[in-house]
Design a protein around this motif. Sequence first.
Motif, PDB file in Angstrom:
ATOM      1  N   ASP A  53       0.847  -1.194   0.000  1.00 18.08           N
ATOM      2  CA  ASP A  53       0.000   0.000   0.000  1.00 18.08           C
ATOM      3  C   ASP A  53       0.879   1.239   0.000  1.00 18.08           C
ATOM      4  N   ILE A  54       0.505   2.231  -0.798  1.00 17.93           N
ATOM      5  CA  ILE A  54       1.201   3.512  -0.830  1.00 17.93           C
ATOM      6  C   ILE A  54       0.283   4.534  -0.183  1.00 17.93           C
ATOM      7  N   LEU A  55       0.739   5.086   0.931  1.00 16.44           N
ATOM      8  CA  LEU A  55      -0.061   6.028   1.711  1.00 16.44           C
ATOM      9  C   LEU A  55       0.452   7.444   1.455  1.00 16.44           C
ATOM     10  N   ALA A  56      -0.408   8.266   0.873  1.00 13.85           N
ATOM     11  CA  ALA A  56      -0.065   9.630   0.486  1.00 13.85           C
ATOM     12  C   ALA A  56      -0.169  10.590   1.672  1.00 13.85           C
ATOM     13  N   PRO A  57       0.428  11.772   1.539  1.00  9.12           N
ATOM     14  CA  PRO A  57       0.415  12.743   2.643  1.00  9.12           C
ATOM     15  C   PRO A  57      -0.976  13.041   3.211  1.00  9.12           C
ATOM     16  N   ASN A  58      -1.975  13.213   2.363  1.00  7.56           N
ATOM     17  CA  ASN A  58      -3.321  13.519   2.880  1.00  7.56           C
ATOM     18  C   ASN A  58      -3.896  12.357   3.675  1.00  7.56           C
ATOM     19  N   TRP A  59      -3.660  11.120   3.236  1.00 12.56           N
ATOM     20  CA  TRP A  59      -4.122   9.949   3.989  1.00 12.56           C
ATOM     21  C   TRP A  59      -3.418   9.906   5.341  1.00 12.56           C
ATOM     22  N   ILE A  60      -2.119  10.150   5.329  1.00  8.56           N
ATOM     23  CA  ILE A  60      -1.335  10.109   6.571  1.00  8.56           C
ATOM     24  C   ILE A  60      -1.846  11.151   7.558  1.00  8.56           C
ATOM     25  N   ARG A  61      -2.067  12.378   7.089  1.00 13.98           N
ATOM     26  CA  ARG A  61      -2.580  13.430   7.977  1.00 13.98           C
ATOM     27  C   ARG A  61      -3.934  13.036   8.568  1.00 13.98           C
ATOM     28  N   ALA A  62      -4.782  12.450   7.758  1.00 14.40           N
ATOM     29  CA  ALA A  62      -6.135  12.081   8.211  1.00 14.40           C
ATOM     30  C   ALA A  62      -6.116  10.915   9.192  1.00 14.40           C
ATOM     31  N   HIS A  63      -5.045  10.121   9.195  1.00 14.20           N
ATOM     32  CA  HIS A  63      -5.027   8.912  10.018  1.00 14.20           C
ATOM     33  C   HIS A  63      -3.984   8.924  11.133  1.00 14.20           C
ATOM     34  N   THR A  64      -3.364  10.051  11.405  1.00 15.40           N
ATOM     35  CA  THR A  64      -2.380  10.090  12.483  1.00 15.40           C
ATOM     36  C   THR A  64      -3.011   9.845  13.858  1.00 15.40           C
ATOM     37  N   ALA A  65      -4.329  10.016  13.966  1.00 13.78           N
ATOM     38  CA  ALA A  65      -5.009   9.731  15.229  1.00 13.78           C
ATOM     39  C   ALA A  65      -4.949   8.251  15.570  1.00 13.78           C
ATOM     40  N   MET A  66      -4.665   7.398  14.573  1.00 19.44           N
ATOM     41  CA  MET A  66      -4.568   5.954  14.801  1.00 19.44           C
ATOM     42  C   MET A  66      -3.413   5.628  15.742  1.00 19.44           C
ATOM     43  N   VAL A  67      -2.430   6.506  15.820  1.00 17.68           N
ATOM     44  CA  VAL A  67      -1.249   6.238  16.639  1.00 17.68           C
ATOM     45  C   VAL A  67      -1.271   7.022  17.934  1.00 17.68           C
ATOM     46  N   GLY A  68      -2.336   7.747  18.187  1.00 20.58           N
ATOM     47  CA  GLY A  68      -2.449   8.504  19.425  1.00 20.58           C
ATOM     48  C   GLY A  68      -1.841   9.881  19.314  1.00 20.58           C
ATOM     49  N   PRO A  69      -1.855  10.646  20.404  1.00 18.48           N
ATOM     50  CA  PRO A  69      -1.320  11.997  20.387  1.00 18.48           C
ATOM     51  C   PRO A  69       0.165  12.004  20.099  1.00 18.48           C
ATOM     52  N   HIS A  70       0.616  13.040  19.423  1.00 14.02           N
ATOM     53  CA  HIS A  70       2.048  13.174  19.100  1.00 14.02           C
ATOM     54  C   HIS A  70       2.562  14.515  19.560  1.00 14.02           C
TER      55      HIS A  70
END
Length: 75
Positions: free
Chosen positions: A58-75
């Motif tokens: 799977d190739i995850l683009a910047p917009n997908w990454i920004r939308a899914h950073t909540a999957m890893v908790g607060p940063h």
Amino acid sequence: MMRVDLDQPADLTLWPGDPPSRMADSRSFPTLRAALAAAAEAIDERNAKPWIITQSGDILAPNWIRAHTAMVGPH
């Protein structure tokens, strides 16, 4: 919504957010969760444009990454 395995290995490539973007920084991570956390940090601290390629291809683009950073908790 695409389902991804957060425990699979992943490669993160960070492109500079400010031109010129000729050099990218690439790193491998033992899990997609760790790659997402590093990508979120790079977006916040360096205005980077992250791309992630998972072990399953799977190739995850910047917009997908920004939308899914909540999957890893607060940063």
